[in-house]
Design an enzyme around this catalytic site. Structure first.
Site, mmCIF file in Angstrom:
data_model
loop_
_atom_site.group_PDB
_atom_site.id
_atom_site.type_symbol
_atom_site.label_atom_id
_atom_site.label_comp_id
_atom_site.label_asym_id
_atom_site.label_seq_id
_atom_site.Cartn_x
_atom_site.Cartn_y
_atom_site.Cartn_z
ATOM 1 N N TRP A 125 3.091 -3.773 -10.895
ATOM 2 C CA TRP A 125 3.465 -2.765 -10.009
ATOM 3 C C TRP A 125 4.427 -3.281 -8.797
ATOM 4 C CZ3 TRP A 125 2.819 2.357 -8.777
ATOM 5 C CH2 TRP A 125 3.032 2.701 -7.631
ATOM 6 N N MET A 126 5.487 -2.445 -8.697
ATOM 7 C CA MET A 126 6.361 -2.542 -7.523
ATOM 8 C C MET A 126 6.655 -1.312 -6.887
ATOM 9 S SD MET A 126 10.437 -3.734 -7.557
ATOM 10 C CE MET A 126 11.233 -2.637 -8.719
ATOM 11 N N ASN A 127 6.806 -1.218 -5.531
ATOM 12 C CA ASN A 127 7.041 -0.163 -4.790
ATOM 13 C C ASN A 127 8.164 -0.365 -3.986
ATOM 14 O OD1 ASN A 127 4.187 -0.897 -3.841
ATOM 15 N ND2 ASN A 127 5.055 0.574 -2.042
ATOM 16 N N ASP A 128 8.000 -0.151 -2.428
ATOM 17 C CA ASP A 128 9.303 -0.180 -1.584
ATOM 18 C C ASP A 128 9.930 -1.625 -1.765
ATOM 19 O OD1 ASP A 128 7.579 1.569 -0.950
ATOM 20 O OD2 ASP A 128 7.075 0.948 1.128
ATOM 21 N N TRP A 148 -0.981 0.718 -7.833
ATOM 22 C CA TRP A 148 -0.607 0.065 -6.461
ATOM 23 C C TRP A 148 -2.036 -0.547 -5.952
ATOM 24 C CZ3 TRP A 148 -2.986 0.220 -1.798
ATOM 25 C CH2 TRP A 148 -2.370 -0.190 -0.489
ATOM 26 N N ARG A 156 3.585 1.765 11.083
ATOM 27 C CA ARG A 156 4.052 0.526 9.904
ATOM 28 C C ARG A 156 5.514 0.580 9.749
ATOM 29 N NH1 ARG A 156 0.710 3.952 7.085
ATOM 30 N NH2 ARG A 156 1.443 5.464 5.676
ATOM 31 N N ASP A 157 5.939 -0.454 8.879
ATOM 32 C CA ASP A 157 7.028 -0.547 8.428
ATOM 33 C C ASP A 157 8.394 -1.026 9.387
ATOM 34 O OD1 ASP A 157 5.635 0.022 6.254
ATOM 35 O OD2 ASP A 157 6.501 2.298 6.122
ATOM 36 N N GLU A 172 7.265 7.113 7.386
ATOM 37 C CA GLU A 172 7.341 5.698 6.891
ATOM 38 C C GLU A 172 8.747 5.217 6.789
ATOM 39 O OE1 GLU A 172 3.730 5.763 3.751
ATOM 40 O OE2 GLU A 172 5.238 6.865 3.068
HETATM 41 N N1 DQQ Z 1 4.376 1.773 1.048
HETATM 42 C C1 DQQ Z 1 4.023 0.686 1.851
HETATM 43 C C2 DQQ Z 1 3.871 1.052 3.294
HETATM 44 C C3 DQQ Z 1 4.910 2.361 3.284
HETATM 45 C C4 DQQ Z 1 4.638 2.799 2.046
HETATM 46 C C5 DQQ Z 1 2.823 0.131 1.359
HETATM 47 C C6 DQQ Z 1 5.683 3.673 1.495
HETATM 48 O O1 DQQ Z 1 4.389 -0.058 4.036
HETATM 49 O O2 DQQ Z 1 4.426 3.030 4.581
HETATM 50 O O3 DQQ Z 1 2.819 -0.300 -0.005
HETATM 51 O O4 DQQ Z 1 5.927 3.833 0.297
#
Ligand code: DQQ
Length: 458
Positions: A16-19, A43, A144-145, A195
Site C-alpha cells: 500500500w502507498m498513499n500520500d 492502509w 497533522r501534516d 489535511e
Molecule cells: N494521510 C495521512 C495523513 C493525512 C492523510 C495518513 C491524507 O497524515 O492527513 O496516512 O491522505
C-alpha cells in the site's frame, strides 16, 4: 504484463502507498517519500517509503526512511515534509499512537535528521517538537501534516486540522526548527478537517493547497501582518471526486519550478483484484499562476518517455474517426477548433474493439462542461462507474487543448492547463487500447491537431 498496473508512474514494487511526503531536491536529485504500509495492500502500519530520481521520472527505490517507534508508543508516521537545514536534511512528520495519541485528539509533530545523505534517519531525542498545548485552550483536532519553508531568515510551518469543528490550516514560526510559536489560524472552511496543507509562493502571491476530505482545493492571496490569509480567489486543483487525486505535496527545484505530485487513489476499483499493490503517484505537475488561477502543466521531463509518435492534423469529423495509434500507456495532445458546428463530442480511450469497454472524455459546449465518463470503463461490475466532471468554458478565440496521460488504470486530463481531472479506470479486456473520436451533438468537429506517443516503462 499486469493489465492494471501503471508502467510509467511512480509506485513501490508492492503493498500500500498513499500520500507523497517530504518532496525535496537535494544534491542534484529529487527525493520522494510516501505513506507506505510494508505489511499489506490496505492502509495500516504507516511508514515512510523513500525513492530518488535524477530526472523526476525514473526512480530508484531506497530503504524505508521512517518506521513507527513502537517502544515510544508510535504506531504510524503520518504525512509531512523534508527541508534542508544548514546542509542537514530534516523531516517533520506527524506521530500517531494508540489511545490518547489517536489522530483526532492526540497527534504530535516529530522531527528526524539524516547525517548520511538521506540514507538513514534518526529521530530527534526530544520529540515531540510541537504538541497540542501550543494552542492554549483552543479546540484543535485532527492536527497533522507539517509543511515548512524558510523566509526572511525564519522558518515557517503550516499544519492542517480542525478548529471549533471547522477545517483549517494553522501557521507557526521558529528560528531554529526546535522551538515553535503558534501564530494564527491561516485560513478555514466548512469541511470536517483540512489535511496536507502546502503554502507556497508563486510570483508575488501565496497559494494554499489543501485536502479537505473532498476534492483538493486551492486559494490564492496575500498574507497580512496577523498571519491571516487574505484570499482573492479559490478553486479546485483536480475535479477527481473525492476518490481520485488527493493529498498532493510539492517542492521547488534549483530552476525555481514548483513541482507537485498527488496520490491517485485506488478506491474506484472496488473489489476487483488487480495485484499485490495499491496507490499510484500522479505525473509531476508544474504550478504557476495565470489570471489569478492555478495553472498546471505536466513536467516536460515526461517527454523522455515518449516513443512511436503519430501526428494527425486538420481533420473534420462528421460522425466518428479512429486514429491508428493505440495503447494502454500513452501521452496524447489533442487540439480542437470549437465553433457553432459542434455541441458535444467524445474521445474514447482504452476502448475495446467491440466497444464494450471505453472511457469517454466528453466536452459539451451546451453545458460548458468536460467530463470523464466511466460508465463503460470496465466490463467488470465491481468497479466504480461514476462520472467525473468540471465546468469549463473557453475564452474568446481559444482552442480546446486536452493533454492526456493514460497508463493502464490511470487517466489524467489537463484541460487548457487550468483544470484537471484524474481518474482511475480498470478495463479488464486486453484489447481495450483503442482511440475513437465521435460527434455526439452537432454537424462537424474540427480536430486541429492530434499527437499520440506510446510511453516507455520506467
Ligand atoms: N494521510 C495521512 C495523513 C493525512 C492523510 C495518513 C491524507 O497524515 O492527513 O496516512 O491522505
Amino acid at each position: 504484463m499486469n493489465l492494471y498496473r501503471p508502467i510509467y508512474h511512480f509506485m513501490p514494487e508492492k503493498n500500500w502507498m498513499n500520500d507523497p511526503n517530504g518532496l525535496v531536491y537535494y544534491k542534484g536529485e529529487y527525493h520522494m517519500f510516501y505513506q507506505y504500509n510494508p505489511n499489506g495492500i490496505e492502509w495500516g502500519t504507516i511508514h515512510w517509503g523513500h525513492a530518488k530520481s535524477k530526472d523526476l521520472i525514473r526512480w530508484k527505490h531506497l530503504p524505508i526512511a521512517l518506521y513507527p517507534s513502537k517502544e515510544k508508543g508510535e504506531t504510524h508516521c503520518f504525512s509531512g515534509c523534508c527541508v534542508v537545514n544548514n546542509e542537514e536534511p530534516t523531516i517533520f512528520y506527524t506521530s500517531i499512537g494508540e489511545d490518547e495519541r489517536n489522530p483526532r485528539i492526540g497527534a504530535q509533530q516529530w522531527m528526524a535528521i539524516s547525517k548520511d545523505n538521506m540514507y538513514t534517519w534518526e529521530k530527534y531525542d526530544k520529540n515531540p517538537v510541537l504538541s497540542l498545548n501550543l494552542h492554549g485552550d483552543m479546540d484543535v483536532k485532527e492536527w497533522r501534516d507539517p509543511f515548512l519553508w524558510k523566509e526572511g531568515g525564519l522558518w515557517y510551518m503550516v499544519l492542517g486540522g480542525s478548529h471549533n469543528d471547522k477545517g483549517c490550516v494553522f501557521i507557526y514560526k521558529s528560528t531554529n526548527l526546535k522551538e515553535w510559536k503558534f501564530l494564527n489560524v491561516l485560513d478555514e472552511g466548512n469541511e470536517y478537517a483540512w489535511e496536507c496543507p502546502n503554502f507556497i509562493k508563486l510570483g508575488d502571491k501565496y497559494v494554499l493547497i489543501y485536502s479537505p476530505y473532498d476534492e483538493v482545493k486551492y486559494s490564492i492571496g496575500t498574507i497580512n501582518s496577523d498571519y491571516k490569509f487574505m484570499v482573492e480567489a479559490r478553486g479546485i486543483v483536480d475535479n477527481s471526486g473525492k476518490e481520485g487525486f488527493y493529498a498532493p505535496n510539492s517542492l521547488v527545484d534549483t530552476t525555481g519550478r514548483r513541482i507537485m505530485f498527488g496520490w491517485l487513489k485506488e478506491t474506484a476499483r472496488g473489489k476487483l483484484k488487480v495485484g499485490e499493490w495499491a496507490g499510484v503517484q500522479s505525473v509531476p505537475r508544474i504550478l504557476t499562476i495565470e489570471d489569478n488561477k492555478l495553472h498546471m502543466e505536466p513536467a516536460e521531463e515526461l517527454q523522455i518517455l515518449r516513443k512511436n509518435h503519430k501526428k494527425y492534423e486538420n481533420i473534420d469529423i462528421s460522425e466518428s474517426w479512429r486514429p491508428e495509434a493505440k495503447g494502454k500507456a500513452l501521452e496524447i495532445i489533442a487540439e480542437f477548433n470549437i465553433d457553432n458546428d459542434i455541441n458535444e463530442f467524445a474521445i474514447d480511450l482504452l476502448a475495446s474493439k467491440d466497444n464494450e469497454e471505453k472511457t469517454s472524455i466528453v466536452y459539451s459546449t451546451e453545458n460548458n462542461s468536460l467530463s470523464v465518463d466511466r460508465s463503460k470503463s470496465s466490463a467488470s461490475n465491481l468497479t466504480d462507474k461514476s462520472k467525473l466532471e468540471t465546468d469549463f468554458s473557453l475564452k474568446d478565440d481559444e482552442t480546446l487543448k486536452l493533454h492526456i496521460f493514460i497508463d493502464h488504470s490511470t487517466v489524467e486530463v489537463f484541460i487548457n492547463y487550468r483544470k484537471c481531472i484524474s481518474a482511475r479506470v480498470y478495463p479488464i479486456k486486453v484489447d481495450s487500447e483503442n482511440i475513437k473520436i465521435s460527434v455526439l451533438k452537432g454537424d462537424k468537429l474540427k480536430l486541429k491537431s492530434l499527437d499520440i506517443w506510446e510511453m516507455n516503462s520506467i
